[in-house]
Design a protein around this motif. Sequence first.
Motif, PDB file in Angstrom:
ATOM      1  N   LEU A 174     -15.471   4.890  13.726  1.00 35.21           N
ATOM      2  CA  LEU A 174     -14.972   5.982  12.891  1.00 35.21           C
ATOM      3  C   LEU A 174     -13.575   6.406  13.307  1.00 35.21           C
ATOM      4  CD1 LEU A 174     -18.231   8.086  12.478  1.00 35.21           C
ATOM      5  CD2 LEU A 174     -16.887   7.061  10.632  1.00 35.21           C
ATOM      6  N   SER A 175     -13.287   6.365  14.591  1.00 36.31           N
ATOM      7  CA  SER A 175     -11.947   6.681  15.052  1.00 36.31           C
ATOM      8  C   SER A 175     -10.936   5.686  14.485  1.00 36.31           C
ATOM      9  CB  SER A 175     -11.898   6.672  16.585  1.00 36.31           C
ATOM     10  OG  SER A 175     -10.590   6.951  17.039  1.00 36.31           O
ATOM     11  N   GLU A 176     -11.302   4.400  14.469  1.00 36.59           N
ATOM     12  CA  GLU A 176     -10.435   3.377  13.883  1.00 36.59           C
ATOM     13  C   GLU A 176     -10.227   3.632  12.393  1.00 36.59           C
ATOM     14  OE1 GLU A 176     -12.335  -0.299  14.699  1.00 36.59           O
ATOM     15  OE2 GLU A 176     -11.828  -0.297  16.839  1.00 36.59           O
ATOM     16  N   LEU A 177     -11.300   4.006  11.702  1.00 40.43           N
ATOM     17  CA  LEU A 177     -11.181   4.292  10.278  1.00 40.43           C
ATOM     18  C   LEU A 177     -10.306   5.510  10.027  1.00 40.43           C
ATOM     19  CD1 LEU A 177     -14.818   3.581   9.028  1.00 40.43           C
ATOM     20  CD2 LEU A 177     -12.760   2.252   8.552  1.00 40.43           C
ATOM     21  N   GLY A 178     -10.427   6.526  10.878  1.00 39.94           N
ATOM     22  CA  GLY A 178      -9.585   7.710  10.743  1.00 39.94           C
ATOM     23  C   GLY A 178      -8.117   7.367  10.904  1.00 39.94           C
ATOM     24  N   GLN A 179      -7.795   6.517  11.874  1.00 41.90           N
ATOM     25  CA  GLN A 179      -6.411   6.099  12.080  1.00 41.90           C
ATOM     26  C   GLN A 179      -5.910   5.273  10.908  1.00 41.90           C
ATOM     27  OE1 GLN A 179      -6.062   4.147  15.904  1.00 41.90           O
ATOM     28  NE2 GLN A 179      -7.187   5.783  16.937  1.00 41.90           N
ATOM     29  N   ALA A 180      -6.761   4.364  10.402  1.00 47.23           N
ATOM     30  CA  ALA A 180      -6.374   3.547   9.250  1.00 47.23           C
ATOM     31  C   ALA A 180      -6.161   4.417   8.009  1.00 47.23           C
ATOM     32  CB  ALA A 180      -7.446   2.493   8.979  1.00 47.23           C
ATOM     33  N   TYR A 181      -7.016   5.424   7.845  1.00 49.34           N
ATOM     34  CA  TYR A 181      -6.884   6.355   6.712  1.00 49.34           C
ATOM     35  C   TYR A 181      -5.550   7.104   6.792  1.00 49.34           C
ATOM     36  CZ  TYR A 181      -7.695  10.746   4.142  1.00 49.34           C
ATOM     37  OH  TYR A 181      -7.582  11.840   3.324  1.00 49.34           O
ATOM     38  N   THR A 182      -5.223   7.642   7.975  1.00 50.52           N
ATOM     39  CA  THR A 182      -3.962   8.371   8.149  1.00 50.52           C
ATOM     40  C   THR A 182      -2.772   7.462   7.882  1.00 50.52           C
ATOM     41  OG1 THR A 182      -4.984   9.806   9.800  1.00 50.52           O
ATOM     42  CG2 THR A 182      -2.587   9.736   9.750  1.00 50.52           C
ATOM     43  N   GLY A 183      -2.835   6.230   8.416  1.00 50.31           N
ATOM     44  CA  GLY A 183      -1.749   5.295   8.186  1.00 50.31           C
ATOM     45  C   GLY A 183      -1.590   4.952   6.724  1.00 50.31           C
ATOM     46  N   MET A 184      -2.709   4.817   5.998  1.00 46.60           N
ATOM     47  CA  MET A 184      -2.642   4.476   4.586  1.00 46.60           C
ATOM     48  C   MET A 184      -2.023   5.608   3.779  1.00 46.60           C
ATOM     49  SD  MET A 184      -2.906   2.426   2.182  1.00 46.60           S
ATOM     50  CE  MET A 184      -3.464   1.113   3.259  1.00 46.60           C
ATOM     51  N   LEU A 185      -2.335   6.841   4.110  1.00 48.56           N
ATOM     52  CA  LEU A 185      -1.739   7.969   3.391  1.00 48.56           C
ATOM     53  C   LEU A 185      -0.216   7.922   3.467  1.00 48.56           C
ATOM     54  CD1 LEU A 185      -4.070  10.979   4.357  1.00 48.56           C
ATOM     55  CD2 LEU A 185      -4.081   9.632   2.248  1.00 48.56           C
ATOM     56  N   GLN A 186       0.303   7.412   4.569  1.00 49.53           N
ATOM     57  CA  GLN A 186       1.752   7.329   4.751  1.00 49.53           C
ATOM     58  C   GLN A 186       2.361   6.153   3.999  1.00 49.53           C
ATOM     59  OE1 GLN A 186       1.997   7.117   9.014  1.00 49.53           O
ATOM     60  NE2 GLN A 186       1.575   9.295   9.306  1.00 49.53           N
ATOM     61  N   GLN A 187       1.530   5.214   3.564  1.00 54.19           N
ATOM     62  CA  GLN A 187       2.034   4.029   2.869  1.00 54.19           C
ATOM     63  C   GLN A 187       1.846   4.094   1.359  1.00 54.19           C
ATOM     64  OE1 GLN A 187      -0.269   1.144   5.454  1.00 54.19           O
ATOM     65  NE2 GLN A 187       1.715   0.124   5.555  1.00 54.19           N
ATOM     66  N   LEU A 188       1.249   5.164   0.853  1.00 45.38           N
ATOM     67  CA  LEU A 188       0.960   5.244  -0.576  1.00 45.38           C
ATOM     68  C   LEU A 188       2.215   5.404  -1.425  1.00 45.38           C
ATOM     69  CD1 LEU A 188      -2.253   7.476  -0.587  1.00 45.38           C
ATOM     70  CD2 LEU A 188      -2.112   4.995  -0.927  1.00 45.38           C
ATOM     71  N   ASN A 189       3.190   6.156  -0.906  1.00 46.19           N
ATOM     72  CA  ASN A 189       4.411   6.376  -1.675  1.00 46.19           C
ATOM     73  C   ASN A 189       5.103   5.052  -1.963  1.00 46.19           C
ATOM     74  OD1 ASN A 189       4.076   9.138  -1.698  1.00 46.19           O
ATOM     75  ND2 ASN A 189       5.300   9.480   0.141  1.00 46.19           N
ATOM     76  N   GLY A 190       5.421   4.826  -3.187  1.00 51.17           N
ATOM     77  CA  GLY A 190       6.112   3.607  -3.579  1.00 51.17           C
ATOM     78  C   GLY A 190       5.206   2.551  -4.182  1.00 51.17           C
ATOM     79  N   LEU A 191       3.904   2.589  -3.874  1.00 55.73           N
ATOM     80  CA  LEU A 191       3.010   1.584  -4.437  1.00 55.73           C
ATOM     81  C   LEU A 191       2.960   1.667  -5.956  1.00 55.73           C
ATOM     82  CD1 LEU A 191      -0.048   1.563  -1.965  1.00 55.73           C
ATOM     83  CD2 LEU A 191       1.833  -0.089  -2.126  1.00 55.73           C
ATOM     84  N   GLY A 192       3.043   2.889  -6.471  1.00 52.46           N
ATOM     85  CA  GLY A 192       2.966   3.081  -7.916  1.00 52.46           C
ATOM     86  C   GLY A 192       4.156   2.518  -8.669  1.00 52.46           C
ATOM     87  N   LYS A 193       5.214   2.105  -7.951  1.00 49.94           N
ATOM     88  CA  LYS A 193       6.389   1.523  -8.603  1.00 49.94           C
ATOM     89  C   LYS A 193       6.215   0.031  -8.896  1.00 49.94           C
ATOM     90  CE  LYS A 193       9.508   4.831  -6.383  1.00 49.94           C
ATOM     91  NZ  LYS A 193      10.652   5.001  -5.445  1.00 49.94           N
ATOM     92  N   LEU A 194       5.182  -0.580  -8.322  1.00 53.80           N
ATOM     93  CA  LEU A 194       4.909  -1.980  -8.604  1.00 53.80           C
ATOM     94  C   LEU A 194       4.398  -2.128 -10.050  1.00 53.80           C
ATOM     95  CD1 LEU A 194       3.060  -2.879  -5.279  1.00 53.80           C
ATOM     96  CD2 LEU A 194       5.344  -3.660  -5.967  1.00 53.80           C
ATOM     97  N   PRO A 195       4.518  -3.323 -10.643  1.00 54.17           N
ATOM     98  CA  PRO A 195       4.054  -3.527 -12.028  1.00 54.17           C
ATOM     99  C   PRO A 195       2.596  -3.101 -12.206  1.00 54.17           C
ATOM    100  CG  PRO A 195       5.309  -5.421 -11.289  1.00 54.17           C
ATOM    101  CD  PRO A 195       5.142  -4.548 -10.089  1.00 54.17           C
ATOM    102  N   GLN A 196       2.326  -2.416 -13.320  1.00 56.91           N
ATOM    103  CA  GLN A 196       0.990  -1.898 -13.575  1.00 56.91           C
ATOM    104  C   GLN A 196       0.450  -2.399 -14.911  1.00 56.91           C
ATOM    105  OE1 GLN A 196       0.220   2.265 -12.922  1.00 56.91           O
ATOM    106  NE2 GLN A 196       1.872   2.465 -11.428  1.00 56.91           N
ATOM    107  N   GLN A 197      -0.873  -2.445 -14.986  1.00 56.55           N
ATOM    108  CA  GLN A 197      -1.574  -2.808 -16.218  1.00 56.55           C
ATOM    109  C   GLN A 197      -3.056  -2.527 -15.995  1.00 56.55           C
ATOM    110  OE1 GLN A 197      -1.222  -7.431 -16.034  1.00 56.55           O
ATOM    111  NE2 GLN A 197      -3.378  -6.935 -16.425  1.00 56.55           N
ATOM    112  N   LEU A 198      -3.895  -2.847 -16.983  1.00 54.65           N
ATOM    113  CA  LEU A 198      -5.332  -2.760 -16.775  1.00 54.65           C
ATOM    114  C   LEU A 198      -5.765  -3.837 -15.784  1.00 54.65           C
ATOM    115  CD1 LEU A 198      -6.872  -2.212 -20.334  1.00 54.65           C
ATOM    116  CD2 LEU A 198      -6.482  -0.521 -18.546  1.00 54.65           C
TER     117      LEU A 198
END
Length: 341
Positions: A174-198
Amino acid sequence: MLKSILNHYPLEYSGDIRQGASGWNNTTYFIEGSLHRSVLRIYETHRDIEKIRFEHAVLQALNQLAMSFSVPLPIQTMTGETMVQLEDGSGRYACMFEYIEGMRSEGESGRAAFSFGEAAGELLSCLAEVEPGVQPAYRPYYELPQSYPSCSREIVLKFCGQPPEPFKDLQESLSELGQAYTGMLQQLNGLGKLPQQLIHGDLNYSNLLIDSHDPAQVTALLDFEFCTKDVRAMEPAVIISGLLGQGNDEGREAVRLFCRGFGGRIRLTPEEVEAIPVLMRLRQIDVFLHFMSRFLNGIDGAEVLRKQVGYISSELRQLERNEGWFAEALMSDLHPKTSQL
Protein backbone atom coordinates in the motif's frame (compact mmCIF):
# COMPACT_ATOMS: atom_id res chain seq x y z
CA MET A 1 -36.95 -12.86 -12.41
CA LEU A 2 -35.11 -13.91 -15.58
CA LYS A 3 -38.34 -15.07 -17.24
CA SER A 4 -39.92 -11.70 -16.53
CA ILE A 5 -37.02 -10.02 -18.37
CA LEU A 6 -37.51 -12.25 -21.40
CA ASN A 7 -41.18 -11.32 -21.51
CA HIS A 8 -40.16 -7.87 -22.75
CA TYR A 9 -38.57 -9.33 -25.89
CA PRO A 10 -40.12 -10.97 -28.96
CA LEU A 11 -41.21 -14.54 -28.34
CA GLU A 12 -38.48 -16.05 -30.54
CA TYR A 13 -35.87 -14.85 -28.04
CA SER A 14 -37.40 -16.81 -25.16
CA GLY A 15 -35.92 -20.20 -24.37
CA ASP A 16 -33.74 -22.23 -22.04
CA ILE A 17 -31.46 -20.22 -19.77
CA ARG A 18 -28.01 -21.16 -18.57
CA GLN A 19 -25.59 -18.97 -16.64
CA GLY A 20 -22.45 -17.75 -18.35
CA ALA A 21 -19.30 -16.06 -17.11
CA SER A 22 -19.73 -13.19 -14.67
CA GLY A 23 -17.34 -10.30 -14.12
CA TRP A 24 -16.94 -7.64 -11.47
CA ASN A 25 -19.63 -5.45 -13.01
CA ASN A 26 -22.23 -7.71 -14.58
CA THR A 27 -23.76 -11.19 -14.76
CA THR A 28 -24.45 -12.98 -18.04
CA TYR A 29 -26.77 -15.77 -19.16
CA PHE A 30 -27.09 -17.61 -22.46
CA ILE A 31 -30.59 -17.97 -23.93
CA GLU A 32 -31.37 -20.80 -26.35
CA GLY A 33 -34.44 -19.46 -28.16
CA SER A 34 -36.57 -21.15 -30.80
CA LEU A 35 -35.01 -19.09 -33.61
CA HIS A 36 -32.21 -17.15 -31.96
CA ARG A 37 -29.40 -17.62 -29.49
CA SER A 38 -28.76 -14.58 -27.35
CA VAL A 39 -26.86 -13.31 -24.32
CA LEU A 40 -28.67 -11.74 -21.37
CA ARG A 41 -26.63 -9.28 -19.33
CA ILE A 42 -27.52 -7.81 -15.94
CA TYR A 43 -25.65 -4.68 -14.84
CA GLU A 44 -24.78 -5.29 -11.21
CA THR A 45 -22.83 -2.26 -9.97
CA HIS A 46 -24.65 0.79 -11.32
CA ARG A 47 -28.20 1.94 -11.96
CA ASP A 48 -27.28 4.65 -14.49
CA ILE A 49 -29.45 4.39 -17.60
CA GLU A 50 -27.37 7.03 -19.43
CA LYS A 51 -24.25 4.84 -19.21
CA ILE A 52 -26.14 1.98 -20.83
CA ARG A 53 -27.67 4.19 -23.52
CA PHE A 54 -24.24 5.48 -24.52
CA GLU A 55 -22.75 1.98 -24.65
CA HIS A 56 -25.63 0.71 -26.79
CA ALA A 57 -25.49 3.73 -29.12
CA VAL A 58 -21.80 3.04 -29.77
CA LEU A 59 -22.46 -0.66 -30.41
CA GLN A 60 -25.34 0.08 -32.79
CA ALA A 61 -23.11 2.49 -34.73
CA LEU A 62 -20.21 0.02 -34.89
CA ASN A 63 -22.53 -2.68 -36.23
CA GLN A 64 -23.20 -0.44 -39.23
CA LEU A 65 -19.51 -0.50 -40.19
CA ALA A 66 -17.69 -3.22 -42.09
CA MET A 67 -15.24 -4.76 -39.62
CA SER A 68 -13.23 -7.99 -39.74
CA PHE A 69 -14.55 -9.04 -36.32
CA SER A 70 -17.85 -8.84 -34.45
CA VAL A 71 -19.00 -6.63 -31.58
CA PRO A 72 -22.18 -7.14 -29.52
CA LEU A 73 -25.47 -6.01 -31.06
CA PRO A 74 -28.20 -4.96 -28.57
CA ILE A 75 -31.60 -6.55 -29.16
CA GLN A 76 -34.62 -4.27 -29.00
CA THR A 77 -37.56 -5.01 -26.72
CA MET A 78 -41.08 -5.09 -28.11
CA THR A 79 -41.32 -1.36 -27.29
CA GLY A 80 -38.09 -0.48 -29.07
CA GLU A 81 -35.85 -0.11 -26.03
CA THR A 82 -32.52 -1.89 -25.61
CA MET A 83 -32.75 -2.38 -21.85
CA VAL A 84 -35.21 -3.54 -19.20
CA GLN A 85 -35.37 -2.51 -15.57
CA LEU A 86 -35.61 -5.49 -13.23
CA GLU A 87 -38.83 -5.89 -11.27
CA ASP A 88 -37.11 -6.93 -8.02
CA GLY A 89 -36.87 -3.37 -6.66
CA SER A 90 -33.08 -3.27 -6.98
CA GLY A 91 -33.12 -0.64 -9.72
CA ARG A 92 -30.81 -2.78 -11.85
CA TYR A 93 -31.04 -2.97 -15.62
CA ALA A 94 -30.72 -5.90 -18.03
CA CYS A 95 -30.25 -6.12 -21.77
CA MET A 96 -29.90 -8.77 -24.46
CA PHE A 97 -27.34 -9.12 -27.25
CA GLU A 98 -27.24 -11.31 -30.32
CA TYR A 99 -25.08 -14.38 -29.72
CA ILE A 100 -21.59 -14.29 -31.30
CA GLU A 101 -19.82 -17.49 -32.28
CA GLY A 102 -16.40 -18.04 -30.73
CA MET A 103 -14.75 -19.13 -27.54
CA ARG A 104 -13.04 -17.36 -24.66
CA SER A 105 -9.28 -17.02 -24.88
CA GLU A 106 -7.33 -18.46 -22.00
CA GLY A 107 -4.62 -15.94 -22.68
CA GLU A 108 -1.69 -17.93 -21.32
CA SER A 109 0.02 -18.73 -24.61
CA GLY A 110 -0.45 -15.37 -26.28
CA ARG A 111 -1.26 -17.11 -29.56
CA ALA A 112 -3.92 -14.52 -30.35
CA ALA A 113 -1.73 -11.51 -29.44
CA PHE A 114 -0.97 -10.48 -33.04
CA SER A 115 -4.62 -10.81 -34.11
CA PHE A 116 -5.63 -8.99 -30.93
CA GLY A 117 -3.39 -6.10 -31.97
CA GLU A 118 -4.89 -6.00 -35.44
CA ALA A 119 -8.46 -6.06 -34.06
CA ALA A 120 -7.71 -3.38 -31.45
CA GLY A 121 -6.13 -1.11 -34.06
CA GLU A 122 -9.04 -1.64 -36.44
CA LEU A 123 -11.54 -0.96 -33.67
CA LEU A 124 -9.78 2.26 -32.71
CA SER A 125 -9.91 3.43 -36.34
CA CYS A 126 -13.64 2.61 -36.50
CA LEU A 127 -14.40 4.30 -33.18
CA ALA A 128 -12.88 7.50 -34.58
CA GLU A 129 -15.75 7.53 -37.09
CA VAL A 130 -18.54 6.85 -34.58
CA GLU A 131 -20.91 9.64 -33.54
CA PRO A 132 -23.22 8.03 -30.95
CA GLY A 133 -25.41 11.14 -30.56
CA VAL A 134 -25.19 11.07 -26.76
CA GLN A 135 -22.47 12.17 -24.39
CA PRO A 136 -20.10 9.65 -22.77
CA ALA A 137 -20.99 8.81 -19.18
CA TYR A 138 -17.47 7.97 -18.01
CA ARG A 139 -14.64 10.44 -17.56
CA PRO A 140 -11.34 9.92 -19.37
CA TYR A 141 -8.58 8.17 -17.44
CA TYR A 142 -6.53 11.37 -17.11
CA GLU A 143 -9.34 12.97 -15.05
CA LEU A 144 -8.39 10.58 -12.26
CA PRO A 145 -9.10 12.93 -9.29
CA GLN A 146 -12.67 13.56 -10.49
CA SER A 147 -13.49 9.95 -11.38
CA TYR A 148 -13.75 8.54 -7.84
CA PRO A 149 -15.50 10.97 -5.47
CA SER A 150 -15.14 8.61 -2.49
CA CYS A 151 -11.36 8.39 -3.04
CA SER A 152 -10.08 11.91 -2.46
CA ARG A 153 -6.34 12.49 -2.24
CA GLU A 154 -6.54 12.70 1.54
CA ILE A 155 -8.52 9.47 1.87
CA VAL A 156 -6.22 7.54 -0.49
CA LEU A 157 -3.02 8.68 1.20
CA LYS A 158 -4.38 7.98 4.67
CA PHE A 159 -5.55 4.52 3.57
CA CYS A 160 -2.13 3.74 2.06
CA GLY A 161 -0.15 5.28 4.90
CA GLN A 162 -2.25 4.04 7.81
CA PRO A 163 -4.12 0.96 6.52
CA PRO A 164 -7.23 -0.11 8.46
CA GLU A 165 -7.19 -3.48 10.24
CA PRO A 166 -8.01 -5.79 7.29
CA PHE A 167 -5.05 -4.35 5.35
CA LYS A 168 -2.34 -3.75 7.95
CA ASP A 169 -0.24 -6.68 6.73
CA LEU A 170 -0.19 -5.09 3.24
CA GLN A 171 1.53 -1.95 4.49
CA GLU A 172 4.52 -2.28 2.14
CA SER A 173 2.41 -2.77 -0.99
CA LEU A 174 0.00 0.00 0.00
CA SER A 175 2.89 2.35 0.66
CA GLU A 176 4.16 1.67 -2.88
CA LEU A 177 0.69 2.32 -4.27
CA GLY A 178 0.44 5.57 -2.32
CA GLN A 179 3.75 6.75 -3.79
CA ALA A 180 2.70 5.71 -7.30
CA TYR A 181 -0.63 7.52 -6.85
CA THR A 182 1.11 10.74 -5.73
CA GLY A 183 3.55 10.51 -8.62
CA MET A 184 0.73 9.97 -11.11
CA LEU A 185 -1.15 13.04 -9.90
CA GLN A 186 1.93 15.06 -10.82
CA GLN A 187 2.03 13.57 -14.33
CA LEU A 188 -1.61 14.12 -15.29
CA ASN A 189 -1.13 17.66 -16.58
CA GLY A 190 -0.54 17.58 -20.30
CA LEU A 191 -1.94 14.11 -20.98
CA GLY A 192 -5.19 15.63 -22.18
CA LYS A 193 -3.30 17.40 -24.99
CA LEU A 194 -2.61 14.10 -26.74
CA PRO A 195 -4.98 13.10 -29.61
CA GLN A 196 -8.39 12.05 -28.31
CA GLN A 197 -11.32 10.01 -29.60
CA LEU A 198 -13.69 7.27 -28.45
CA ILE A 199 -11.86 4.24 -27.03
CA HIS A 200 -13.05 0.90 -25.65
CA GLY A 201 -11.01 1.48 -22.50
CA ASP A 202 -11.05 -2.03 -21.03
CA LEU A 203 -9.82 -4.48 -23.64
CA ASN A 204 -8.13 -7.61 -22.31
CA TYR A 205 -8.20 -11.36 -22.94
CA SER A 206 -11.46 -11.72 -20.99
CA ASN A 207 -13.18 -9.26 -23.35
CA LEU A 208 -12.55 -11.05 -26.63
CA LEU A 209 -13.56 -14.24 -28.45
CA ILE A 210 -11.33 -16.38 -30.63
CA ASP A 211 -12.05 -18.84 -33.42
CA SER A 212 -12.61 -22.31 -31.98
CA HIS A 213 -10.85 -23.82 -35.02
CA ASP A 214 -8.03 -21.25 -35.09
CA PRO A 215 -7.21 -19.99 -31.56
CA ALA A 216 -4.76 -17.46 -32.99
CA GLN A 217 -7.61 -15.52 -34.63
CA VAL A 218 -9.77 -13.00 -32.74
CA THR A 219 -13.41 -13.12 -33.86
CA ALA A 220 -15.06 -10.60 -31.50
CA LEU A 221 -14.34 -7.78 -29.06
CA LEU A 222 -16.79 -7.53 -26.17
CA ASP A 223 -17.90 -5.49 -23.14
CA PHE A 224 -18.03 -1.84 -24.18
CA GLU A 225 -19.41 -0.67 -20.83
CA PHE A 226 -16.48 1.68 -20.15
CA CYS A 227 -16.25 3.12 -23.66
CA THR A 228 -15.64 6.86 -23.51
CA LYS A 229 -13.78 9.72 -25.14
CA ASP A 230 -10.18 9.63 -23.98
CA VAL A 231 -6.57 9.86 -25.07
CA ARG A 232 -6.22 7.60 -28.11
CA ALA A 233 -2.98 6.02 -26.85
CA MET A 234 -4.81 4.88 -23.71
CA GLU A 235 -6.27 2.00 -25.70
CA PRO A 236 -2.97 0.18 -26.38
CA ALA A 237 -1.69 1.21 -22.94
CA VAL A 238 -4.56 -0.61 -21.21
CA ILE A 239 -4.07 -3.72 -23.33
CA ILE A 240 -0.27 -3.85 -23.03
CA SER A 241 -0.56 -3.40 -19.27
CA GLY A 242 -2.61 -6.60 -19.13
CA LEU A 243 -0.48 -8.52 -21.63
CA LEU A 244 2.81 -7.90 -19.85
CA GLY A 245 1.75 -9.99 -16.85
CA GLN A 246 4.74 -10.78 -14.71
CA GLY A 247 7.21 -9.49 -17.27
CA ASN A 248 8.48 -12.95 -18.28
CA ASP A 249 9.57 -13.93 -21.80
CA GLU A 250 6.05 -15.08 -22.70
CA GLY A 251 4.55 -11.76 -21.63
CA ARG A 252 7.17 -9.80 -23.54
CA GLU A 253 6.59 -11.82 -26.70
CA ALA A 254 2.82 -11.27 -26.41
CA VAL A 255 3.42 -7.51 -26.12
CA ARG A 256 5.69 -7.50 -29.18
CA LEU A 257 3.18 -9.48 -31.25
CA PHE A 258 0.32 -7.23 -30.14
CA CYS A 259 2.28 -4.08 -31.02
CA ARG A 260 3.14 -5.42 -34.47
CA GLY A 261 -0.51 -6.23 -35.17
CA PHE A 262 -1.71 -2.92 -33.76
CA GLY A 263 0.95 -0.91 -35.59
CA GLY A 264 -0.13 -2.48 -38.87
CA ARG A 265 -3.63 -1.03 -38.46
CA ILE A 266 -3.17 2.47 -37.02
CA ARG A 267 -0.47 5.12 -36.71
CA LEU A 268 0.39 6.75 -33.39
CA THR A 269 2.46 9.91 -33.11
CA PRO A 270 5.90 9.71 -31.43
CA GLU A 271 4.46 11.72 -28.52
CA GLU A 272 1.69 9.14 -28.06
CA VAL A 273 4.15 6.24 -28.11
CA GLU A 274 6.40 7.95 -25.56
CA ALA A 275 3.40 8.47 -23.26
CA ILE A 276 2.34 4.82 -23.19
CA PRO A 277 4.42 3.79 -20.13
CA VAL A 278 2.90 6.71 -18.18
CA LEU A 279 -0.57 5.75 -19.38
CA MET A 280 0.06 2.16 -18.30
CA ARG A 281 0.82 3.35 -14.76
CA LEU A 282 -2.31 5.51 -14.92
CA ARG A 283 -4.33 2.41 -15.81
CA GLN A 284 -2.97 0.54 -12.78
CA ILE A 285 -3.69 3.42 -10.39
CA ASP A 286 -7.18 3.75 -11.86
CA VAL A 287 -7.84 0.05 -11.22
CA PHE A 288 -6.66 0.47 -7.63
CA LEU A 289 -9.02 3.41 -7.06
CA HIS A 290 -11.84 1.51 -8.76
CA PHE A 291 -11.61 -1.37 -6.30
CA MET A 292 -10.88 0.89 -3.35
CA SER A 293 -14.03 2.82 -4.19
CA ARG A 294 -16.02 -0.41 -4.39
CA PHE A 295 -14.71 -1.40 -0.94
CA LEU A 296 -15.45 1.98 0.63
CA ASN A 297 -18.96 1.97 -0.86
CA GLY A 298 -19.72 -1.52 0.46
CA ILE A 299 -19.89 -3.22 -2.94
CA ASP A 300 -16.99 -5.61 -2.24
CA GLY A 301 -15.55 -7.09 0.92
CA ALA A 302 -11.97 -6.55 2.08
CA GLU A 303 -10.72 -9.74 0.43
CA VAL A 304 -11.39 -8.42 -3.08
CA LEU A 305 -9.39 -5.25 -2.48
CA ARG A 306 -6.62 -7.23 -0.74
CA LYS A 307 -6.14 -9.33 -3.88
CA GLN A 308 -6.12 -6.28 -6.11
CA VAL A 309 -3.53 -4.52 -3.95
CA GLY A 310 -1.23 -7.51 -4.41
CA TYR A 311 -1.80 -7.71 -8.17
CA ILE A 312 -1.44 -4.00 -8.85
CA SER A 313 1.65 -3.40 -6.71
CA SER A 314 3.33 -6.39 -8.41
CA GLU A 315 2.43 -5.13 -11.89
CA LEU A 316 3.72 -1.63 -11.11
CA ARG A 317 7.03 -3.10 -10.00
CA GLN A 318 7.19 -5.12 -13.22
CA LEU A 319 6.47 -2.03 -15.28
CA GLU A 320 9.27 -0.14 -13.56
CA ARG A 321 11.74 -2.96 -14.20
CA ASN A 322 10.69 -3.26 -17.85
CA GLU A 323 10.43 0.40 -18.80
CA GLY A 324 13.76 0.42 -20.66
CA TRP A 325 12.68 -2.56 -22.72
CA PHE A 326 9.34 -0.86 -23.41
CA ALA A 327 10.99 2.21 -24.90
CA GLU A 328 12.68 0.02 -27.51
CA ALA A 329 9.76 -2.32 -28.18
CA LEU A 330 7.09 0.37 -28.45
CA MET A 331 9.13 2.64 -30.68
CA SER A 332 10.16 -0.17 -33.01
CA ASP A 333 6.62 -1.51 -33.48
CA LEU A 334 4.36 1.52 -33.03
CA HIS A 335 6.43 4.40 -34.38
CA PRO A 336 4.95 5.74 -37.65
CA LYS A 337 8.17 5.16 -39.58
CA THR A 338 8.07 1.44 -38.88
CA SER A 339 4.30 0.80 -38.88
CA GLN A 340 3.38 -1.81 -41.46
CA LEU A 341 0.71 -0.03 -43.41
